[in-house]
Scaffold this motif. Structure first.
Motif, PDB file in Angstrom:
ATOM      1  N   TRP A 193     -35.074 -59.550  40.106  1.00 50.68           N
ATOM      2  CA  TRP A 193     -34.829 -61.000  40.043  1.00 50.68           C
ATOM      3  C   TRP A 193     -33.522 -61.402  40.712  1.00 50.68           C
ATOM      4  O   TRP A 193     -33.397 -62.517  41.229  1.00 50.68           O
ATOM      5  N   ASP A 194     -32.523 -60.489  40.701  1.00 48.02           N
ATOM      6  CA  ASP A 194     -31.232 -60.820  41.365  1.00 48.02           C
ATOM      7  C   ASP A 194     -31.464 -61.147  42.827  1.00 48.02           C
ATOM      8  O   ASP A 194     -30.914 -62.095  43.378  1.00 48.02           O
ATOM      9  N   GLN A 195     -32.287 -60.297  43.442  1.00 52.28           N
ATOM     10  CA  GLN A 195     -32.586 -60.496  44.865  1.00 52.28           C
ATOM     11  C   GLN A 195     -33.361 -61.808  45.060  1.00 52.28           C
ATOM     12  O   GLN A 195     -33.107 -62.550  46.012  1.00 52.28           O
ATOM     13  N   PHE A 196     -34.265 -62.100  44.172  1.00 52.58           N
ATOM     14  CA  PHE A 196     -35.036 -63.343  44.253  1.00 52.58           C
ATOM     15  C   PHE A 196     -34.094 -64.555  44.175  1.00 52.58           C
ATOM     16  O   PHE A 196     -34.216 -65.519  44.926  1.00 52.58           O
ATOM     17  N   LEU A 197     -33.131 -64.467  43.223  1.00 49.78           N
ATOM     18  CA  LEU A 197     -32.209 -65.608  43.047  1.00 49.78           C
ATOM     19  C   LEU A 197     -31.334 -65.791  44.284  1.00 49.78           C
ATOM     20  O   LEU A 197     -31.041 -66.915  44.694  1.00 49.78           O
ATOM     21  N   LYS A 198     -30.968 -64.677  44.903  1.00 47.41           N
ATOM     22  CA  LYS A 198     -30.146 -64.751  46.122  1.00 47.41           C
ATOM     23  C   LYS A 198     -30.900 -65.495  47.225  1.00 47.41           C
ATOM     24  O   LYS A 198     -30.375 -66.376  47.892  1.00 47.41           O
ATOM     25  N   ILE A 199     -32.158 -65.135  47.398  1.00 47.83           N
ATOM     26  CA  ILE A 199     -32.974 -65.807  48.432  1.00 47.83           C
ATOM     27  C   ILE A 199     -33.151 -67.284  48.073  1.00 47.83           C
ATOM     28  O   ILE A 199     -33.032 -68.171  48.919  1.00 47.83           O
ATOM     29  N   HIS A 200     -33.411 -67.554  46.797  1.00 46.01           N
ATOM     30  CA  HIS A 200     -33.598 -68.935  46.344  1.00 46.01           C
ATOM     31  C   HIS A 200     -32.329 -69.752  46.621  1.00 46.01           C
ATOM     32  O   HIS A 200     -32.389 -70.869  47.142  1.00 46.01           O
ATOM     33  N   HIS A 201     -31.172 -69.189  46.291  1.00 48.48           N
ATOM     34  CA  HIS A 201     -29.906 -69.924  46.487  1.00 48.48           C
ATOM     35  C   HIS A 201     -29.614 -70.147  47.972  1.00 48.48           C
ATOM     36  O   HIS A 201     -28.979 -71.128  48.340  1.00 48.48           O
ATOM     37  N   ALA A 202     -30.067 -69.221  48.822  1.00 51.68           N
ATOM     38  CA  ALA A 202     -29.835 -69.395  50.263  1.00 51.68           C
ATOM     39  C   ALA A 202     -30.635 -70.588  50.785  1.00 51.68           C
ATOM     40  O   ALA A 202     -30.231 -71.262  51.727  1.00 51.68           O
ATOM     41  N   ILE A 203     -31.772 -70.835  50.157  1.00 52.00           N
ATOM     42  CA  ILE A 203     -32.620 -71.957  50.590  1.00 52.00           C
ATOM     43  C   ILE A 203     -32.227 -73.245  49.871  1.00 52.00           C
ATOM     44  O   ILE A 203     -32.186 -74.313  50.463  1.00 52.00           O
TER      45      ILE A 203
END
Ligand SMILES: C[S@@+](CC[C@H](N)C(=O)[O-])C[C@H]1O[C@@H](n2cnc3c(N)ncnc32)[C@H](O)[C@@H]1O
Length: 361
Positions: free
Chosen positions: A93-103
């Motif tokens: 999920w950490d990686q998912f949140l990183k991608i989400h925050h980049a968008i």
């Protein structure tokens, strides 16, 4: 067994109107260079090299998610709840949140999160139980300072259960993906923009072509056509009209920035356009309930198709969305167009067919 997802980069899925998976898969392949893994049941699963905001420019899909896990092996029994917890815990999920925050950059103030669970089919557990299992699987993922929210939360995790299938993901899109900035005016029979977007993709225009919607309603199809052409840098000429003055006013407002060549109040059975002058007709004529009496459909389609055949160039194409195929097939038989493709879809809760036709050279 749930399918394990490689941590980097995560796979994605898009939700689409059922029946239009193939059209959406084509857009994903061509426009965001996605590698499509599966396209059925209203879902297109795919991968891209690096998920970014370009994904939100897709026109034929409703929403885009990072895929946490998916399965088509639910048992319908309460043991599924343990599987949901287990699969959810294993997601990076950490990686998912990183991608989400980049968008979507983190909002000012305290972020919120929302867990959405949808469930169809008869299961030995309730939707709230599935949601609880999802929440337990997510324990520790969101910082304590993040508050559970509702609609328009900063981050949404969705779990959709449909019979023995389930898919779970973090939503990358928001309302703005489906919302079109051209849509000032809405009409009750207006098409969903994603469905209109699928129709114009099937029309397959090339630079310099002329496109007409002879029963344009609020102009959704022509607006999608113009936006697609703008994105591709293709100059095209747009013609539209409707018999109803109110519809025409809505279309004028929605199409003002696309500068149609002609937007007129007209009867689509007698068009003020030269013979063999139009490359593409893309249209969603009225369905049964939308007419005063359903018996009007046969004669209306018969006369309209006869006229559209007159204005179409040889080799021209028509993409039509109707509720009842038999009257359309009868009408097309008289002009001899050849069938290219057909898709069964649902429009405004009703079964409908999107079909692609070609006039011979
Ligand atoms: C299903 S609606 C089209 C909706 C449109 N695609 C949109 O997204 O707003 C069908 C339209 O056909 C129009 N119509 C019905 N008979 C017509 C005719 N003979 N000539 C032109 N337009 C007609 C209706 O006024 C209505 O706006």
């Amino acid at each position: 067994m749930a399918k394990r997802i490689d941590p980097a980069p995560p796979a994605l899925y898009a939700t689409v109107q059922r029946g239009l998976e193939e059209v959406a898969a084509d857009e994903i392949t061509r426009d965001v260079r996605g590698q499509v893994k599966k396209a059925k049941g209203g879902i297109v699963a795919f991968r891209v090299d690096a998920p970014d905001a370009d994904l939100l420019k897709l026109r034929t899909v409703e929403d885009v998610y990072l895929l946490a896990w998916g399965t088509d092996e639910l048992t319908y029994r309460a043991t599924d709840l343990e599987s949901i917890r287990h699969w959810t815990r294993k997601v990076p999920w950490d990686q998912f949140l990183k991608i989400h925050h980049a968008i979507h950059p983190k909002p000012k103030g305290k972020p919120t999160y929302w867990l959405v669970t949808q469930m169809t089919g008869e299961h030995g557990y309730r939707r709230v139980d599935a949601r609880k299992a999802l929440a337990e699987g997510l324990t520790g993922v969101f910082p304590a300072s993040w508050k559970p929210g509702e609609e328009n939360a900063s981050v949404e995790v969705w779990l959709t259960i449909d019979g023995k299938q389930a898919v779970c993901g973090m939503r990358l899109s928001d309302r703005t993906m489906r919302h079109r900035t051209y849509k000032d005016e809405h009409m009750p029979a207006s098409l969903r923009p994603t469905v209109a977007a699928a129709m114009v993709r099937l029309a397959g225009t090339a630079p310099g072509m002329s496109v007409m919607d002879p029963m344009c309603g609020a102009g959704t199809i022509l607006a999608e056509q113009a936006e697609l052409a703008n994105r591709r840098g293709q100059p095209i000429t747009i013609f539209g009209g409707d018999i109803d003055r109110g519809a025409l006013m809505a279309a004028s407002s929605n199409l003002k920035r696309f500068r149609p060549e002609m937007l007129a109040q007209w009867d689509a059975r007698k068009l003020p356009v030269a013979t063999a002058s139009i490359d593409r007709i893309v249209c969603n004529p009225p369905f049964g309930k939308q007419l005063a009496t359903p018996e009007e459909i046969g004669p209306l389609y018969m006369r309209a198709i006869y006229e559209w055949n007159r204005i179409l160039k040889p080799g021209g194409r028509a993409v039509l969305l109707v509720g009842e195929m038999p009257p359309l097939l009868d009408a097309i038989r008289q002009v001899g167009w050849s069938a290219q493709k057909q898709y069964r879809v649902r429009v405004l809760g009703m079964a409908a067919t999107m079909s692609v036709w070609r006039k011979s050279e």
